[in-house]
Design an enzyme around this catalytic site. Structure first.
Site, PDB file in Angstrom:
ATOM      1  N   ARG A 106       0.884  -1.186   0.000  1.00  0.00           N
ATOM      2  CA  ARG A 106       0.000   0.000   0.000  1.00  0.00           C
ATOM      3  C   ARG A 106       0.915   1.227   0.000  1.00  0.00           C
ATOM      4  NH1 ARG A 106      -5.369   1.255   3.521  1.00  0.00           N
ATOM      5  NH2 ARG A 106      -6.114  -0.187   1.937  1.00  0.00           N
ATOM      6  N   HIS A 133      -7.430   0.751  -6.354  1.00  0.00           N
ATOM      7  CA  HIS A 133      -7.631  -0.128  -5.187  1.00  0.00           C
ATOM      8  C   HIS A 133      -8.270  -1.433  -5.690  1.00  0.00           C
ATOM      9  CE1 HIS A 133      -7.921  -1.436  -1.194  1.00  0.00           C
ATOM     10  NE2 HIS A 133      -8.801  -0.596  -0.680  1.00  0.00           N
ATOM     11  N   GLN A 136     -10.128  -4.028  -3.313  1.00  0.00           N
ATOM     12  CA  GLN A 136     -11.466  -3.640  -2.864  1.00  0.00           C
ATOM     13  C   GLN A 136     -12.501  -3.991  -3.928  1.00  0.00           C
ATOM     14  OE1 GLN A 136     -12.308  -2.074   0.271  1.00  0.00           O
ATOM     15  NE2 GLN A 136     -14.317  -2.801  -0.439  1.00  0.00           N
ATOM     16  N   ASP A 221     -17.280   7.096  -1.537  1.00  0.00           N
ATOM     17  CA  ASP A 221     -16.070   6.969  -0.724  1.00  0.00           C
ATOM     18  C   ASP A 221     -15.863   8.322  -0.037  1.00  0.00           C
ATOM     19  OD1 ASP A 221     -13.629   6.094   0.294  1.00  0.00           O
ATOM     20  OD2 ASP A 221     -12.572   6.144  -1.624  1.00  0.00           O
ATOM     21  N   CYS A 261     -16.416   1.482   0.527  1.00  0.00           N
ATOM     22  CA  CYS A 261     -15.275   0.618   0.866  1.00  0.00           C
ATOM     23  C   CYS A 261     -14.901   0.698   2.343  1.00  0.00           C
ATOM     24  CB  CYS A 261     -14.082   0.970  -0.015  1.00  0.00           C
ATOM     25  SG  CYS A 261     -13.462   2.641   0.222  1.00  0.00           S
ATOM     26  N   ARG A 290     -13.588  -8.829   1.727  1.00  0.00           N
ATOM     27  CA  ARG A 290     -12.157  -8.582   1.486  1.00  0.00           C
ATOM     28  C   ARG A 290     -11.360  -9.836   1.850  1.00  0.00           C
ATOM     29  NH1 ARG A 290     -10.145  -3.420   1.513  1.00  0.00           N
ATOM     30  NH2 ARG A 290      -8.253  -4.489   0.828  1.00  0.00           N
TER      31      ARG A 290
END
Ligand code: CP
Ligand code: NVA
Length: 308
Positions: A106, A133, A136, A221, A261, A290
Site C-alpha cells: 500500500r 484499489h 477492494q 467513498d 469501501c 475482502r
C-alpha cells in the site's frame, strides 16, 4: 516462483474469466471456511505486507487470510524499514522477494508498486495506491454478485471523488460490461485518459441525481483520501451536494444496493441512516468479503491448483 510471476497491480491484470474465477473461488472459500483441507493450502508460505499508509481492513484481511490458509504474514511499515530511509525500491524488491512467497503493498505512488513488481521474483498485489484499489473491487464485485447475481448489463453510480476507488470501478466496468455513471464536482473527475479508454461504459456528470437515477448500485467513498488531509475542509465545501442519502437512493432502481469501501465518515459522504440501513446498505458484507476475495486472489497468484 517462476521468473515471470503474475501480479495484481490494477484490476486489468486479470481478464474477465480470471476475475470471475477468483470471485467464484472466493464464494467457495466463504462457504467452506471451516473445512480442514482449506487450512493447509498455503502451508509454509509467507506474505510480506508493506504499508506506507494506514489500514484496518486490508491489513487484517490479508493477515487473517494468510493464517487461515496455513501461511503467515509480515507487517512492514515505512517508518520501521529501510524504505523510509531511502533504500531504492529495486534493491528492496530483489531482497524481499528472495525471502517471501508473495508481497502486498500500500503506497502513495502507483509507480512505486509497479517498480517493485518489475524487480520482484514473486507476485505483487496492490493493496491501494493513490490511483487504484483493485483488492477492494474484487470484494465489491463478489458482494454485488452475491446479492444480485451478475453485474453484467447493470448500472453502477459512483458519487463523489474521482479517486482510486472510482478509477478501479472504471476498470471493472471495462472487464465486466456494466454501465458506470460517475458524478463528481468539477475538477475532481477521474483521470481523463482512463475515462476515454472506457468511454463506451462510463459517463461523467456533476449531478448525483443524474448518476443515481435507475442505478442498481450506488457507491461512494470519503471526500478526502489518505494523503489529502490538508484539503479536508475545502473538500467538505466542494462536495457538499454529493452526500448519499435515502432521497438519492429513492431515484435508483428498485432493489438498488449501497456500497462504501470504508472507513466512512457518517453524515459527510453518506448519512448514518443509510449506512446502517441493511435493507439497502451491504457495507458489512462488502468488508467481510475482502477476506474471502483476497484468499482467492493469493491462491490464484500462487498457482494453487483446484481446491474446490
Ligand atoms: N477499504 C479499505 O481498504 O480499508 P482499510 O484502509 O482499512 O484497509
Ligand atoms: N479513497 C480512500 C480509500 C480508503 C480505503 C483513500 O485512499 O483513503
Amino acid at each position: 516462483m517462476t521468473s515471470n510471476p503474475r501480479h495484481l497491480l490494477t484490476l486489468l491484470d486479470l481478464n474477465k474469466d480470471e476475475l470471475l474465477t477468483i470471485v467464484r473461488n472466493a464464494n467457495f472459500l466463504k462457504a467452506n471456511r471451516h473445512k480442514d483441507h482449506l487450512r493447509e493450502l498455503l502451508n509454509g508460505k509467507v506474505l510480506a505486507m508493506f504499508f506506507e499508509k494506514s489500514s484496518t481492513r486490508t491489513r487484517v484481511s490479508f493477515e487473517a487470510g494468510m493464517s487461515q490458509l496455513g501461511g503467515s504474514a509480515l507487517f512492514l511499515s515505512t517508518k520501521d524499514t529501510q524504505f523510509g530511509r531511502g533504500e531504492p525500491i529495486c534493491d528492496a524488491a530483489k531482497v524481499i522477494s528472495s525471502m517471501v512467497d508473495i508481497v502486498m503493498m500500500r503506497t502513495f505512488k502507483q509507480a512505486d508498486i509497479e517498480e517493485f513488481a518489475e524487480h520482484s521474483k514473486v507476485p505483487v498485489i496492490n493493496g491501494l495506491s493513490d490511483d487504484f484499489h483493485p483488492c477492494q473491487l474484487l470484494a465489491d464485485i463478489q458482494t454485488f454478485m452475491e446479492f444480485r447475481g451478475t453485474l453484467e448489463g447493470q448500472t453502477v453510480a459512483w458519487i463523489g471523488d474521482g479517486n482510486n476507488m472510482c478509477q478501479s470501478w472504471i476498470h471493472a466496468s471495462m472487464l465486466l460490461d456494466f454501465d458506470l455513471k460517475i458524478a463528481c464536482p468539477e475538477g475532481f473527475e477521474p483521470n481523463q485518459q482512463l475515462t476515454s479508454l472506457a468511454k463506451d461504459r462510463v459517463t461523467i456528470s456533476q449531478s448525483p441525481q443524474t448518476a443515481a437515477r435507475g442505478a442498481n448500485l450506488v457507491t461512494t467513498d470519503v471526500f478526502a483520501s489518505m494523503g489529502q488531509e490538508d484539503q479536508r475542509q475545502l473538500r467538505l465545501t466542494q462536495f457538499s451536494d454529493f452526500k448519499v442519502d435515502h432521497n438519492l437512493m429513492s431515484l435508483a432502481a428498485e432493489g438498488a444496493l449501497f456500497m462504501h469501501c470504508l472507513p466512512a465518515h457518517r453524515n459527510e459522504e453518506v448519512t448514518g441512516e443509510l449506512l446502517e440501513d441493511e435493507s439497502i446498505s451491504v457495507v458489512w458484507d462488502e468488508a467481510e468479503n475482502r477476506l474471502h476475495a483476497q484468499k482467492a486472489l493469493m491462491l490464484f497468484l500462487l498457482q494453487v491448483p483446484n481446491f474446490n
